[in-house]
Design a protein around this motif. Structure first.
Motif, mmCIF file in Angstrom:
data_model
loop_
_atom_site.group_PDB
_atom_site.id
_atom_site.type_symbol
_atom_site.label_atom_id
_atom_site.label_comp_id
_atom_site.label_asym_id
_atom_site.label_seq_id
_atom_site.Cartn_x
_atom_site.Cartn_y
_atom_site.Cartn_z
ATOM 1 N N MET A 1 -2.832 1.844 6.887
ATOM 2 C CA MET A 1 -2.386 0.883 5.893
ATOM 3 C C MET A 1 -3.577 0.070 5.400
ATOM 4 N N ALA B 1 0.751 -6.866 3.018
ATOM 5 C CA ALA B 1 1.430 -6.467 4.243
ATOM 6 C C ALA B 1 2.148 -7.682 4.811
ATOM 7 N N TYR C 1 7.808 -2.529 10.572
ATOM 8 C CA TYR C 1 7.689 -1.417 9.632
ATOM 9 C C TYR C 1 8.293 -0.135 10.195
ATOM 10 N N LEU D 1 6.245 3.272 6.156
ATOM 11 C CA LEU D 1 5.707 1.993 5.685
ATOM 12 C C LEU D 1 6.727 1.151 4.907
ATOM 13 N N TYR E 1 0.838 -1.188 0.000
ATOM 14 C CA TYR E 1 0.000 0.000 0.000
ATOM 15 C C TYR E 1 0.883 1.252 0.000
#
Length: 247
Positions: A213, A162, A168, A172, A143
């Protein structure tokens, strides 16, 4: 409240020979197709096993760098990289065609995955290499990444990915594997990480901030020493939180 359906994927065909165990607990897989690992024999073996277990199959191309397992950025011309990715995906797709199985998705591996999230030139090369599959296959991409934005503009079908077992940064990006907190190996911590993403569309970063996210699929790395233990734990615990793995 209705159940939340999620997809859990694993990178496989990388020489660890644990697919028969992992496939009991996941819904899609990414098969190494010769760049960082894998060959025709391993691809054939894993495809048959995935087909038997009704696991969605994706190609997992990388920089053509078996020495470093595709985890180091490689100096390579766009033309050579494009040709390598095409050959890798084609080799797996030929096996799938012979088995009457559709190529569900394509997901880059390692350093190439990280590089195309932020490098527009590399993202363009990657998408050009897989253009012929865009009408029938998904691209697994993070994303907010460059590759996801370019794929959307070019008409690719995207599933946001993810990582349930990776930490993270606030932007991101994934914490580098060279850092001690990069991998999440504790089963409860993986569950907590996944629940926040799946139920609240947020991720807790290494500096303890929550960042928005979106994710359609969650990866547990098949080469992780704790992969099977984590997957077994998630299989047991996720239903308690009204989450199902959609196979």
């Amino acid at each position: 409240m209705s159940a939340v359906n999620i997809d859990i994927n694993c990178d496989v065909g990388e020489g660890f020979d644990n697919e028969s165990q992992l496939f009991q607990y996941i819904s899609s897989c990414n098969i190494a197709c010769g760049g960082h690992a894998g060959n025709d024999a391993t691809m054939q073996k894993v495809v048959l096993l995935a087909k038997r277990n009704k696991i969605k199959i994706g190609a997992h191309p990388s920089y053509p760098d078996r020495v470093n397992f595709g985890r180091i950025t490689m100096e390579i011309s766009p033309e050579a990289l494009l040709q390598s990715i095409q050959e890798q995906v084609r080799s797996l797709n030929n096996i799938l065609d012979n088995q009457g199985v559709v190529l569900h998705h394509i997901k880059a591996h390692g350093a190439l995955y990280n590089d195309i999230t932020k490098n527009a030139t590399l993202a363009t090369t990657f998408l050009s290499a897989i253009e012929q599959y865009k009408e029938r296959s998904f691209v697994y991409a993070p994303y907010g990444s460059v590759i996801a934005a370019q794929a959307a503009k070019r008409g690719f079908h995207i599933k946001y990915e993810a990582f349930a077992d990776r930490s993270y940064n606030p932007d991101l990006s994934l914490v580098s594997r060279s850092q001690p907190k990069a991998l999440i190996q504790d089963c409860q911590k993986v569950l907590d990480h996944l629940l926040l993403m799946a139920k609240h569309s947020k991720v807790l970063t290494v500096d303890d901030t929550e960042v928005k996210m979106k994710a359609d699929t969650y990866c547990i790395h098949g080469d992780s020493p704790s992969a099977l233990q984590i997957l077994m734990y998630l299989d047991q615990e996720l239903p308690k939180h009204n989450i199902k793995i959609k196979r």
